[in-house]
Motif scaffolding. Structure first.
Motif, short mmCIF file in Angstrom:
data_model
loop_
_atom_site.label_atom_id
_atom_site.label_comp_id
_atom_site.label_asym_id
_atom_site.label_seq_id
_atom_site.Cartn_x
_atom_site.Cartn_y
_atom_site.Cartn_z
N VAL A 83 34.47 -13.03 -21.59
CA VAL A 83 35.23 -14.27 -21.26
C VAL A 83 36.34 -14.72 -22.49
O VAL A 83 35.78 -15.25 -23.36
CB VAL A 83 33.97 -15.27 -21.28
N LEU A 123 30.72 -5.17 -10.30
CA LEU A 123 30.68 -6.50 -10.96
C LEU A 123 32.26 -6.48 -11.77
O LEU A 123 32.49 -5.61 -12.50
CB LEU A 123 29.73 -6.65 -12.10
N ASP A 124 33.31 -7.51 -11.39
CA ASP A 124 34.47 -7.60 -11.84
C ASP A 124 34.73 -9.04 -12.41
O ASP A 124 34.38 -10.08 -11.54
CB ASP A 124 35.56 -7.05 -11.04
N ALA A 125 35.44 -9.27 -13.30
CA ALA A 125 35.94 -10.54 -13.80
C ALA A 125 37.41 -10.64 -13.54
O ALA A 125 38.22 -9.80 -13.89
CB ALA A 125 35.54 -10.86 -15.32
N VAL A 167 34.38 -20.81 -15.69
CA VAL A 167 33.87 -19.73 -15.01
C VAL A 167 33.14 -19.98 -13.87
O VAL A 167 32.49 -21.05 -13.77
CB VAL A 167 33.04 -18.83 -15.94
N VAL A 183 31.40 -18.05 -10.27
CA VAL A 183 30.72 -16.92 -9.75
C VAL A 183 30.58 -16.65 -8.20
O VAL A 183 30.14 -17.63 -7.74
CB VAL A 183 29.18 -16.84 -10.36
N ILE A 240 25.72 -8.97 -18.49
CA ILE A 240 25.33 -9.65 -17.00
C ILE A 240 24.52 -8.57 -16.28
O ILE A 240 24.98 -7.41 -16.07
CB ILE A 240 26.49 -10.06 -16.17
N THR A 293 36.66 -16.06 -12.64
CA THR A 293 35.87 -15.95 -11.39
C THR A 293 35.18 -14.47 -11.78
O THR A 293 35.80 -13.33 -11.78
CB THR A 293 36.56 -15.97 -10.27
N LEU A 294 33.84 -14.37 -11.70
CA LEU A 294 33.17 -13.39 -11.93
C LEU A 294 32.50 -12.79 -10.36
O LEU A 294 32.09 -13.76 -9.95
CB LEU A 294 31.95 -13.45 -12.60
N VAL A 297 30.50 -8.41 -19.45
CA VAL A 297 31.66 -9.17 -19.12
C VAL A 297 32.32 -9.83 -20.41
O VAL A 297 31.73 -10.78 -20.99
CB VAL A 297 31.49 -10.31 -18.09
#
Length: 277
Positions: A102, A122-124, A39, A41, A81, A109-110, A100
């Motif tokens: 995982v 906020l998007d993953a 991951v 950020v 988060i 990528t967050l 979020v």
């Protein structure tokens, strides 16, 4: 004065915090390597330095706009988060909050960014680390800017059309250097660019269009995943799909007056300060 935190320090901090049970997901057993994810950020909210928390544990203090962390290994699971304006956490009201997921084995990528209407979000994103054919490179473009739909061009030819926030588009192209820019969808009105992108063979270049059209700070950020060569031309590059972070952003100027007028007429954009609590 805010002290910039190095990528290594950010990585270490996140790894330590997320390994504890308080304020982070609890797992019934130790996680094997294939139960983890890689991951990174990215902070894509302009003009707002933030503190990022998982539960009540601080992950990234003094996280500045345009910063992309080094990749790190996290146990698969769900993370609560919270993103606060610098110094306001953990008891204040977060500017952004989202659970979020995982997934195990993923490279993700967050991204903290603005919606098309200028509100923090906020998007993953799960990054494609599949093999790339010989002589090819993968190009992934993510629209995370406070702006309407856009077309993405390579050497003045549209390769991705009508891309809207927070969508992504990707494809395989001939390896090499291309001149990339971003235009308002269906027009030749340049919103960002041009900028040269080096699309190396066997890589996935992730391009983030971020910032705010109204605030005239639209820019690109790049992230490169390496080691995706197809056999037998594979080149050893450490861990497959590891992210090589390019922390130099590509500031590409403001919209032209014509483009800005078009955006204003659309009535889509509001100032960030009006939406951040």
């Amino acid at each position: 004065m805010i002290t910039r935190v190095s990528g290594a320090a950010l990585t270490a901090g996140v790894a330590v915090v997320l390994s504890v049970t308080a304020g982070a997901p609890a797992f019934a057993r130790p996680q094997a390597a294939d139960d983890q994810a890689t991951v990174s950020v990215f902070h894509g909210v302009p003009g707002l330095t933030v503190d990022v928390y998982a539960g009540d544990k601080e992950l990234l203090p003094d996280f500045e706009p345009g910063t992309l962390t080094d990749p790190l290994k996290l146990d698969a699971g769900s993370y609560d988060i919270k993103v606060f304006k610098d110094g306001e956490g953990p008891d204040g009201t977060p500017a952004i909050e989202k659970t979020v997921d995982v997934p195990a084995g993923a490279n993700a990528t967050l991204v903290a960014h603005l919606t098309a209407a200028g509100k923090p979000a906020l998007d993953a994103y799960v990054n494609d680390t599949s093999k790339v054919p010989a002589g090819k490179a993968r190009l992934t473009v993510r629209h995370v800017a406070a702006a309407p739909a856009v077309d993405v061009r390579a050497d003045r030819t549209a390769v991705f059309k009508n891309l809207t926030n927070p969508k992504e588009a990707k494809g395989e192209v001939a390896a090499g250097t291309v001149s990339a820019d971003v235009t308002l969808a269906g027009t030749d009105t340049v919103a960002i660019g041009p900028a040269d992108l080096n699309l190396a063979e066997g890589t996935n270049t992730l391009v983030y269009a971020w910032g705010s059209a109204e605030e005239k700070n639209l820019a690109l950020k790049t992230q490169t995943l390496t080691g995706l060569h197809s056999a037998p031309a594979g080149v050893p590059a450490g861990e497959t799909g590891a992210a090589a972070v390019h922390n130099e952003g590509l500031p590409l100027g403001a919209l032209s007056l014509g483009a800005l007028s078009a955006l204003g007429a659309a009535g889509l954009l509001v100032r960030l300060r009006a939406s951040v609590r």
